[in-house]
Design a protein around this motif. Structure first.
Motif, PDB file in Angstrom:
ATOM      1  N   PRO A  99       0.787  -1.235   0.000  1.00  0.00           N
ATOM      2  CA  PRO A  99       0.000   0.000   0.000  1.00  0.00           C
ATOM      3  C   PRO A  99       0.824   1.293   0.000  1.00  0.00           C
ATOM      4  CG  PRO A  99      -1.034  -1.602   1.427  1.00  0.00           C
ATOM      5  CD  PRO A  99       0.284  -2.198   0.987  1.00  0.00           C
ATOM      6  N   ALA A 100       1.846   1.398   0.818  1.00  0.00           N
ATOM      7  CA  ALA A 100       2.629   2.640   0.867  1.00  0.00           C
ATOM      8  C   ALA A 100       3.321   2.902  -0.470  1.00  0.00           C
ATOM      9  CB  ALA A 100       3.651   2.587   1.997  1.00  0.00           C
ATOM     10  N   GLU A 101       3.886   1.871  -1.069  1.00  0.00           N
ATOM     11  CA  GLU A 101       4.547   2.022  -2.365  1.00  0.00           C
ATOM     12  C   GLU A 101       3.523   2.262  -3.459  1.00  0.00           C
ATOM     13  OE1 GLU A 101       7.929   2.099  -5.025  1.00  0.00           O
ATOM     14  OE2 GLU A 101       7.421   2.732  -3.008  1.00  0.00           O
ATOM     15  N   GLU A 103       0.672   3.813  -3.145  1.00  0.00           N
ATOM     16  CA  GLU A 103       0.230   5.206  -3.040  1.00  0.00           C
ATOM     17  C   GLU A 103       1.298   6.158  -3.581  1.00  0.00           C
ATOM     18  OE1 GLU A 103      -1.820   8.292   0.111  1.00  0.00           O
ATOM     19  OE2 GLU A 103      -0.857   6.489   0.894  1.00  0.00           O
ATOM     20  N   ARG A 104       2.545   5.898  -3.257  1.00  0.00           N
ATOM     21  CA  ARG A 104       3.630   6.747  -3.743  1.00  0.00           C
ATOM     22  C   ARG A 104       3.672   6.759  -5.273  1.00  0.00           C
ATOM     23  NH1 ARG A 104       8.700   6.982  -5.642  1.00  0.00           N
ATOM     24  NH2 ARG A 104       8.975   4.733  -5.890  1.00  0.00           N
TER      25      ARG A 104
END
Length: 149
Positions: A99-101, A103-104
């Motif tokens: 998820p973090a990657e 979103e980035r």
């Protein structure tokens, strides 16, 4: 990265009764970062989409790009484009980026489209969204940077 691109006369995305993005003529781009994707894939995909000739010219032929028509893009994150349906009836999503990657790369992709000169509206990453569109044509195109883009 995977993208499902739809030529639209208008599109909008709503989160909890709040419109987060809307456009007139242009492209609705559903986008998913895959595990292992990076900025190079986002750069390549944004450049290809910006120049993709899928809008009608004066003769009615698909010969113009979103840049040529001055259209806008509504970019919506959709991790379900990473669905693996090869086992059973419940899709798996392990091929999607974390998820973090994700979103980035979603934000980075949107910024790359802006850098190409396209007006960009967005959904809200990770939110439960309602997407409305009036598909023009219909024209719907699948792109995947794992294949030749």
């Amino acid at each position: 990265m995977r993208a499902l691109i739809q030529r639209v006369t208008e599109a909008s995305v709503t989160v909890e009764d709040r419109v987060t993005g809307e456009i007139g003529p242009g492209l609705l781009i559903l986008i998913c970062a895959m595990a292992g994707d990076g900025e190079a894939e986002a750069d390549r995909l944004a450049a290809k989409i910006a120049r993709l000739r899928i809008f009608k010219d004066e003769a009615g032929k698909m010969n113009r790009s979103i840049l040529d028509i001055g259209g806008a893009a509504l970019v919506v994150s959709q991790f379900t484009l990473a669905a693996d349906t090869s086992r059973g009836n419940r899709p798996g999503f392990s091929y999607a980026a974390a998820p973090a990657e994700g979103e980035r790369l979603y934000e980075y992709f949107s910024d790359r489209l802006r850098a190409e000169g396209i007006t960009v509206a967005n959904g809200e990453f990770g939110a439960d969204m309602a997407v409305r569109l009036l598909n023009d044509g219909p024209v719907t195109i699948w792109m995947d940077t794992a294949e030749k883009v």
